[in-house]
Design an enzyme around this catalytic site. Structure first.
Site, mmCIF file in Angstrom:
data_model
loop_
_atom_site.group_PDB
_atom_site.id
_atom_site.type_symbol
_atom_site.label_atom_id
_atom_site.label_comp_id
_atom_site.label_asym_id
_atom_site.label_seq_id
_atom_site.Cartn_x
_atom_site.Cartn_y
_atom_site.Cartn_z
ATOM 1 N N SER A 69 49.597 41.281 39.142
ATOM 2 C CA SER A 69 49.299 42.444 39.344
ATOM 3 C C SER A 69 49.867 43.712 38.162
ATOM 4 O O SER A 69 49.195 44.768 38.136
ATOM 5 C CB SER A 69 49.397 42.426 40.894
ATOM 6 O OG SER A 69 48.281 42.244 41.111
ATOM 7 N N LYS A 72 47.854 44.451 35.756
ATOM 8 C CA LYS A 72 46.710 45.182 35.851
ATOM 9 C C LYS A 72 46.404 46.388 34.998
ATOM 10 O O LYS A 72 45.333 46.722 34.682
ATOM 11 C CB LYS A 72 45.693 45.042 37.216
ATOM 12 C CG LYS A 72 45.728 43.524 38.073
ATOM 13 C CD LYS A 72 45.576 43.519 39.377
ATOM 14 C CE LYS A 72 45.178 41.748 40.144
ATOM 15 N NZ LYS A 72 45.321 42.567 40.867
ATOM 16 N N TYR A 197 42.547 35.995 32.383
ATOM 17 C CA TYR A 197 43.532 36.405 33.911
ATOM 18 C C TYR A 197 44.774 36.281 33.810
ATOM 19 O O TYR A 197 45.582 36.811 34.650
ATOM 20 C CB TYR A 197 42.342 36.703 34.711
ATOM 21 C CG TYR A 197 42.498 37.081 36.092
ATOM 22 C CD1 TYR A 197 43.360 38.476 36.300
ATOM 23 C CD2 TYR A 197 43.298 36.558 37.555
ATOM 24 C CE1 TYR A 197 43.801 38.894 38.081
ATOM 25 C CE2 TYR A 197 44.006 37.043 38.313
ATOM 26 C CZ TYR A 197 43.962 37.815 38.484
ATOM 27 O OH TYR A 197 44.206 38.404 39.765
ATOM 28 N N TYR A 249 48.245 48.211 47.032
ATOM 29 C CA TYR A 249 47.436 47.760 47.855
ATOM 30 C C TYR A 249 46.943 48.842 49.068
ATOM 31 O O TYR A 249 47.253 49.975 48.233
ATOM 32 C CB TYR A 249 48.205 46.147 48.503
ATOM 33 C CG TYR A 249 48.786 45.583 47.128
ATOM 34 C CD1 TYR A 249 48.142 44.762 46.475
ATOM 35 C CD2 TYR A 249 50.429 45.004 47.532
ATOM 36 C CE1 TYR A 249 48.762 43.862 45.143
ATOM 37 C CE2 TYR A 249 50.694 43.977 46.276
ATOM 38 C CZ TYR A 249 50.018 43.256 45.183
ATOM 39 O OH TYR A 249 50.980 42.971 45.108
ATOM 40 N N VAL A 267 52.386 40.040 43.039
ATOM 41 C CA VAL A 267 53.433 39.346 43.928
ATOM 42 C C VAL A 267 54.346 38.122 43.928
ATOM 43 O O VAL A 267 55.177 38.144 44.868
ATOM 44 C CB VAL A 267 51.805 38.122 44.648
ATOM 45 C CG1 VAL A 267 51.269 38.746 45.588
ATOM 46 C CG2 VAL A 267 51.811 37.719 43.362
HETATM 47 N N1 GLN Z 1 47.649 36.461 40.004
HETATM 48 C C1 GLN Z 1 47.920 36.889 40.771
HETATM 49 C C2 GLN Z 1 46.748 36.474 41.499
HETATM 50 O O1 GLN Z 1 45.682 36.348 41.315
HETATM 51 C C3 GLN Z 1 47.730 38.418 41.065
HETATM 52 C C4 GLN Z 1 47.308 39.058 42.628
HETATM 53 C C5 GLN Z 1 48.869 40.144 42.710
HETATM 54 O O2 GLN Z 1 50.373 40.432 42.055
HETATM 55 N N2 GLN Z 1 48.926 40.708 44.010
HETATM 56 O O3 GLN Z 1 46.175 36.596 43.248
#
Ligand code: GLN
Length: 313
Positions: A69, A72, A197, A249, A267
């Site tokens: 994430s 992003k 993505y 988050y 994550v």
């Molecule tokens: N690639 C992960 C997903 O789409 C990214 C999520 C994350 O890092 N929270 O679930």
């Protein structure tokens, strides 16, 4: 002569990493992407760099991990550079959700059915469809080139095992993307958007790469070491605001109180954060707390921010 802050960090960080590392036992590594379950649960590493290029590393700072994430933030910036603010904010909102990062609940509950913000999965998938390029390959190539430029690392690349592992098991993200397509949020073929993505989530970095990228944000879009302007200041401002309100988050409020810096976690256990005008910081600790953030990493950042009074608030 009194020690500079960076000299104090050089002395303190190795000990702080070792004491906070003990917290790793209280968390879990992510396993919904099967390949991430192999991450070392006890690892904790950090790299911090300032505008003069002075840096401090401690713990497992050489560990490689996928951005997940954290990526992003930078696809959002690239989408803003490609489409301008109105092009982006027609498709994603500006508000935190209080829901999990992979929730699709509000897409149906709240009209007009666009993702609440670009840092939740639904929002980041919408952002992937806004990256300029003739094909998914071209879009992914532009994302990778942009990340290489920001990290000042030409050899940044994908972890293809993690990419395949996510792509093969992404039932939830896939269902969300089809839902977004039906709501008119996504341009192009759903699988093409998802491929962009999954690829950017699987870009493999070290703490040093994250710290370099964060340093550019800390200096409003300019790499202070080379003097190169890489991102318009306004887009850095937007990205840092989202990092503050949604970057950790639905623990972003708690992080703002305890640490008080713009940050983004992933994550894989990575956290990118910055002290505006001063430091870029990259950290990894794959053992996650219940909110999905690095358990030892958050504690380490609390200790650093509170000791040096870094909170912006
Ligand atoms: N690639 C992960 C997903 O789409 C990214 C999520 C994350 O890092 N929270 O679930």
């Amino acid at each position: 002569m009194s020690l500079t802050e960076i000299q104090r960090l050089q002395t303190l960080l190795p000990t702080w990493v070792e004491t906070n590392r003990l917290l790793c036992a209280n968390g879990k590594v992510a396993s919904y992407i099967p390949e991430l379950a192999k991450s070392p649960i006890d690892a904790l590493g950090i790299h911090l760099i300032n505008a003069q290029g002075n840096s401090v590393s401690a713990g497992n700072s050489e560990l490689t991990f996928t951005m997940q994430s954290i990526s992003k933030v930078f696809t959002l910036i690239l989408a803003l550079m490609d489409n301008g603010e109105s092009g982006v904010f027609d498709k994603v909102g500006m508000e935190p959700t209080g829901d999990n990062f992979n929730s699709m609940l509000k897409l149906e509950l709240v009209q007009p059915g666009i993702p609440f913000n670009p840092l939740i999965n639904a929002g980041a998938i919408a952002i992937s469809s806004l990256i300029a390029g003739e094909s998914p390959t071209e879009k992914s190539r532009r994302v990778l080139e942009f990340f290489r430029l920001l990290s000042n690392n030409r050899s940044l690349d994908y972890d293809l095992d993690v990419y395949r592992s996510e792509s093969d098991t992404a039932n939830l993200n896939r269902s969300m993307a089809y839902f977004l397509k039906d709501n008119g949020v996504l341009e192009g073929a759903v699988e093409d958007v998802l491929d962009v993505y999954f690829r950017h989530c699987s870009i493999c970095v070290t703490c040093t790469d994250l710290a370099q990228m964060a340093l550019v944000l800390a200096h409003n879009g300019t790499n202070p070491i080379t003097g190169e302007e890489l991102i318009p200041r306004r887009y850095v401002q937007i990205a840092k605001t989202f990092m503050t309100t949604c970057g950790m988050y639905n623990a972003s409020g708690e992080f703002a109180i305890q640490v008080g810096l713009p940050a983004k976690s992933g994550v894989s256990g990575g956290i990118l954060t910055l002290v505006p005008g001063r430091y870029g910081i990259g950290l990894v600790g794959p053992s996650l707390n219940r909110k999905g953030n690095s358990i030892a990493g958050v504690a380490l950042l609390e200790q650093m921010s509170q000791t040096f009074d870094w909170s912006l608030f």
